[in-house]
Write a protein that holds these residues in place. Structure first.
Motif, PDB file in Angstrom:
ATOM      1  N   ILE A 132      72.524  23.615  63.694  1.00 20.64           N
ATOM      2  CA  ILE A 132      73.615  22.805  63.186  1.00 20.64           C
ATOM      3  C   ILE A 132      73.101  21.380  62.995  1.00 20.64           C
ATOM      4  CG2 ILE A 132      74.498  22.257  65.497  1.00 20.64           C
ATOM      5  CD1 ILE A 132      77.354  22.504  64.259  1.00 20.64           C
ATOM      6  N   ALA A 133      73.580  20.705  61.976  1.00 23.04           N
ATOM      7  CA  ALA A 133      73.243  19.302  61.737  1.00 23.04           C
ATOM      8  C   ALA A 133      74.467  18.613  61.145  1.00 23.04           C
ATOM      9  CB  ALA A 133      72.049  19.172  60.791  1.00 23.04           C
ATOM     10  N   SER A 134      74.816  17.476  61.690  1.00 22.08           N
ATOM     11  CA  SER A 134      76.012  16.769  61.253  1.00 22.08           C
ATOM     12  C   SER A 134      75.883  16.285  59.808  1.00 22.08           C
ATOM     13  CB  SER A 134      76.302  15.585  62.179  1.00 22.08           C
ATOM     14  OG  SER A 134      75.239  14.652  62.157  1.00 22.08           O
ATOM     15  N   GLY A 135      77.041  16.025  59.217  1.00 23.84           N
ATOM     16  CA  GLY A 135      77.085  15.532  57.840  1.00 23.84           C
ATOM     17  C   GLY A 135      78.310  14.674  57.629  1.00 23.84           C
ATOM     18  N   GLY A 136      78.369  14.057  56.462  1.00 24.82           N
ATOM     19  CA  GLY A 136      79.526  13.244  56.104  1.00 24.82           C
ATOM     20  C   GLY A 136      79.310  11.769  56.390  1.00 24.82           C
ATOM     21  N   SER A 137      80.322  10.984  56.054  1.00 25.57           N
ATOM     22  CA  SER A 137      80.269   9.549  56.324  1.00 25.57           C
ATOM     23  C   SER A 137      81.682   8.985  56.339  1.00 25.57           C
ATOM     24  CB  SER A 137      79.415   8.827  55.277  1.00 25.57           C
ATOM     25  OG  SER A 137      80.028   8.897  54.012  1.00 25.57           O
ATOM     26  N   SER A 138      81.800   7.800  56.890  1.00 27.57           N
ATOM     27  CA  SER A 138      83.065   7.058  56.881  1.00 27.57           C
ATOM     28  C   SER A 138      82.762   5.681  56.298  1.00 27.57           C
ATOM     29  CB  SER A 138      83.626   6.949  58.303  1.00 27.57           C
ATOM     30  OG  SER A 138      82.786   6.136  59.096  1.00 27.57           O
ATOM     31  N   ALA A 139      83.729   4.826  56.292  1.00 27.06           N
ATOM     32  CA  ALA A 139      83.532   3.488  55.737  1.00 27.06           C
ATOM     33  C   ALA A 139      82.477   2.699  56.510  1.00 27.06           C
ATOM     34  CB  ALA A 139      84.849   2.720  55.724  1.00 27.06           C
ATOM     35  N   THR A 140      82.320   2.999  57.797  1.00 24.90           N
ATOM     36  CA  THR A 140      81.407   2.211  58.623  1.00 24.90           C
ATOM     37  C   THR A 140      80.226   2.998  59.189  1.00 24.90           C
ATOM     38  OG1 THR A 140      82.739   2.620  60.594  1.00 24.90           O
ATOM     39  CG2 THR A 140      83.239   0.613  59.325  1.00 24.90           C
ATOM     40  N   LYS A 141      80.259   4.338  59.083  1.00 23.40           N
ATOM     41  CA  LYS A 141      79.208   5.146  59.703  1.00 23.40           C
ATOM     42  C   LYS A 141      78.691   6.242  58.779  1.00 23.40           C
ATOM     43  CE  LYS A 141      80.631   4.523  64.462  1.00 23.40           C
ATOM     44  NZ  LYS A 141      80.944   5.182  65.727  1.00 23.40           N
ATOM     45  N   THR A 142      77.403   6.507  58.903  1.00 25.92           N
ATOM     46  CA  THR A 142      76.775   7.660  58.259  1.00 25.92           C
ATOM     47  C   THR A 142      76.613   8.735  59.317  1.00 25.92           C
ATOM     48  OG1 THR A 142      75.583   6.304  56.670  1.00 25.92           O
ATOM     49  CG2 THR A 142      74.684   8.483  57.106  1.00 25.92           C
ATOM     50  N   HIS A 143      77.140   9.919  59.045  1.00 29.23           N
ATOM     51  CA  HIS A 143      77.074  11.018  60.006  1.00 29.23           C
ATOM     52  C   HIS A 143      76.052  12.085  59.613  1.00 29.23           C
ATOM     53  CE1 HIS A 143      80.594   9.469  62.071  1.00 29.23           C
ATOM     54  NE2 HIS A 143      81.205   9.375  60.903  1.00 29.23           N
ATOM     55  N   THR A 144      75.430  11.957  58.440  1.00 26.42           N
ATOM     56  CA  THR A 144      74.485  12.967  57.976  1.00 26.42           C
ATOM     57  C   THR A 144      73.159  12.818  58.708  1.00 26.42           C
ATOM     58  OG1 THR A 144      75.523  12.992  55.804  1.00 26.42           O
ATOM     59  CG2 THR A 144      73.338  13.979  55.970  1.00 26.42           C
ATOM     60  N   PHE A 145      72.792  13.882  59.419  1.00 32.32           N
ATOM     61  CA  PHE A 145      71.538  13.906  60.159  1.00 32.32           C
ATOM     62  C   PHE A 145      70.366  13.796  59.195  1.00 32.32           C
ATOM     63  CE2 PHE A 145      68.022  16.405  62.075  1.00 32.32           C
ATOM     64  CZ  PHE A 145      67.834  15.659  63.223  1.00 32.32           C
ATOM     65  N   ASP A 146      69.348  13.007  59.540  1.00 31.15           N
ATOM     66  CA  ASP A 146      68.131  12.883  58.743  1.00 31.15           C
ATOM     67  C   ASP A 146      67.066  13.750  59.395  1.00 31.15           C
ATOM     68  OD1 ASP A 146      65.872  12.205  57.317  1.00 31.15           O
ATOM     69  OD2 ASP A 146      66.134  10.047  57.546  1.00 31.15           O
ATOM     70  N   GLN A 147      66.674  14.815  58.709  1.00 22.59           N
ATOM     71  CA  GLN A 147      65.730  15.771  59.295  1.00 22.59           C
ATOM     72  C   GLN A 147      64.328  15.205  59.469  1.00 22.59           C
ATOM     73  OE1 GLN A 147      66.234  18.719  56.214  1.00 22.59           O
ATOM     74  NE2 GLN A 147      64.176  18.353  55.457  1.00 22.59           N
ATOM     75  N   ASP A 185      80.460  16.363  52.001  1.00 24.38           N
ATOM     76  CA  ASP A 185      79.078  15.895  51.888  1.00 24.38           C
ATOM     77  C   ASP A 185      78.324  16.863  50.985  1.00 24.38           C
ATOM     78  OD1 ASP A 185      76.681  14.553  52.255  1.00 24.38           O
ATOM     79  OD2 ASP A 185      76.625  14.802  54.427  1.00 24.38           O
ATOM     80  N   ALA A 186      77.059  16.615  50.766  1.00 25.49           N
ATOM     81  CA  ALA A 186      76.241  17.403  49.846  1.00 25.49           C
ATOM     82  C   ALA A 186      75.611  18.619  50.508  1.00 25.49           C
ATOM     83  CB  ALA A 186      75.137  16.520  49.270  1.00 25.49           C
ATOM     84  N   TRP A 187      75.082  19.508  49.671  1.00 18.31           N
ATOM     85  CA  TRP A 187      74.222  20.614  50.117  1.00 18.31           C
ATOM     86  C   TRP A 187      72.788  20.133  49.936  1.00 18.31           C
ATOM     87  CZ3 TRP A 187      72.724  25.244  46.656  1.00 18.31           C
ATOM     88  CH2 TRP A 187      71.881  26.108  47.361  1.00 18.31           C
ATOM     89  N   TYR A 188      72.046  20.041  51.031  1.00 18.99           N
ATOM     90  CA  TYR A 188      70.691  19.495  51.027  1.00 18.99           C
ATOM     91  C   TYR A 188      69.652  20.611  51.085  1.00 18.99           C
ATOM     92  CZ  TYR A 188      73.045  15.111  52.117  1.00 18.99           C
ATOM     93  OH  TYR A 188      73.847  14.006  52.075  1.00 18.99           O
ATOM     94  N   GLY A 189      68.553  20.428  50.354  1.00 16.97           N
ATOM     95  CA  GLY A 189      67.451  21.390  50.338  1.00 16.97           C
ATOM     96  C   GLY A 189      66.449  21.124  51.442  1.00 16.97           C
ATOM     97  N   CYS A 190      65.395  21.919  51.471  1.00 13.05           N
ATOM     98  CA  CYS A 190      64.426  21.857  52.571  1.00 13.05           C
ATOM     99  C   CYS A 190      63.677  20.531  52.643  1.00 13.05           C
ATOM    100  CB  CYS A 190      63.454  23.031  52.505  1.00 13.05           C
ATOM    101  SG  CYS A 190      62.216  22.882  51.235  1.00 13.05           S
ATOM    102  N   ALA A 191      63.562  19.807  51.546  1.00  7.53           N
ATOM    103  CA  ALA A 191      62.863  18.526  51.560  1.00  7.53           C
ATOM    104  C   ALA A 191      63.783  17.382  51.991  1.00  7.53           C
ATOM    105  CB  ALA A 191      62.273  18.224  50.187  1.00  7.53           C
ATOM    106  N   GLY A 192      65.071  17.684  52.201  1.00  9.82           N
ATOM    107  CA  GLY A 192      66.009  16.663  52.644  1.00  9.82           C
ATOM    108  C   GLY A 192      66.816  16.024  51.538  1.00  9.82           C
ATOM    109  N   SER A 193      66.495  16.308  50.276  1.00  8.53           N
ATOM    110  CA  SER A 193      67.253  15.739  49.166  1.00  8.53           C
ATOM    111  C   SER A 193      68.383  16.690  48.755  1.00  8.53           C
ATOM    112  CB  SER A 193      66.334  15.450  47.977  1.00  8.53           C
ATOM    113  OG  SER A 193      65.683  16.636  47.574  1.00  8.53           O
ATOM    114  N   VAL A 194      69.341  16.165  48.020  1.00  9.30           N
ATOM    115  CA  VAL A 194      70.475  16.963  47.555  1.00  9.30           C
ATOM    116  C   VAL A 194      69.978  18.002  46.546  1.00  9.30           C
ATOM    117  CG1 VAL A 194      72.695  16.888  46.363  1.00  9.30           C
ATOM    118  CG2 VAL A 194      72.049  15.020  47.901  1.00  9.30           C
TER     119      VAL A 194
END
Length: 177
Positions: free
Chosen positions: A30-45, A96-105
């Motif tokens: 599992i890896a978090s995703g999404g964002s709010s006005a003040t926070k980024t919740h998307t995990f950076d692999q 949020d987006a669907w991200y590929g194995c390289a981390g990009s959308v």
């Protein structure tokens, strides 16, 4: 505007040797995703190359995702090992987006797989893999794999009737020198 980062990820794998040479395994990621006005919740692999963890076809990265896997491997001797794996993928945050194995959308005809409304749902799809290795000698190894990806509702929401299953295969040789 700079946002604070509030992201996380988790991994769990269990192996069970059923009988000699046969192993059942299950995995959850599992890896978090999404964002709010003040926070980024998307995990950076951090690094690309999730090939062995989220399916041989490299459709899924460790960002904004839920993943379960079940499989069976067979190793009759030290030279040969084959495995059959089933993967199910879902978005953590539908907006949020669907991200590929390289981390990009992941991209599609006409754009990317991002649904800011969340109306396409979370079901990315399933992948089935069959792969193996054969050690010819101490310096030469053969690898092979076959896979199919079956798109879920999220992808079908973008592609409609153009949505089709994907098929993939490979054969490789690794030499040490």
């Amino acid at each position: 505007q700079t946002k604070d980062i509030d992201a996380w990820a988790g991994h769990l794998k269990v192996d069970y040797r059923v009988i000699p040479k046969w192993t059942l395994f299950a995995e959850a990621n599992i890896a978090s995703g999404g964002s709010s006005a003040t926070k980024t919740h998307t995990f950076d692999q951090l690094f690309a190359g999730n090939h062995w963890w989220y399916g041989q076809m490299d459709m899924q990265g460790w960002r904004n995702m839920k993943h379960i896997e079940a499989g069976l491997s067979y190793a009759p001797d030290k030279k040969l090992c084959v495995a059959l794996q089933w993967h199910a993928f879902e978005l953590y945050d539908a907006k949020d987006a669907w991200y590929g194995c390289a981390g990009s959308v992941n991209s599609r005809v006409g754009g990317t797989f991002v649904d800011a409304t969340g109306s396409h749902g979370k079901d990315i799809g399933q992948e089935i893999d069959f792969n193996g290795t054969y050690q010819l000698n101490k310096d030469l190894q053969l690898q092979f794999g076959l896979a199919t990806f079956q798109p879920g509702g999220f992808i079908k929401g973008f592609n409609g009737s153009d949505t089709v299953n994907q098929y993939w295969g490979y054969f490789g040789i690794t030499a040490k020198y």
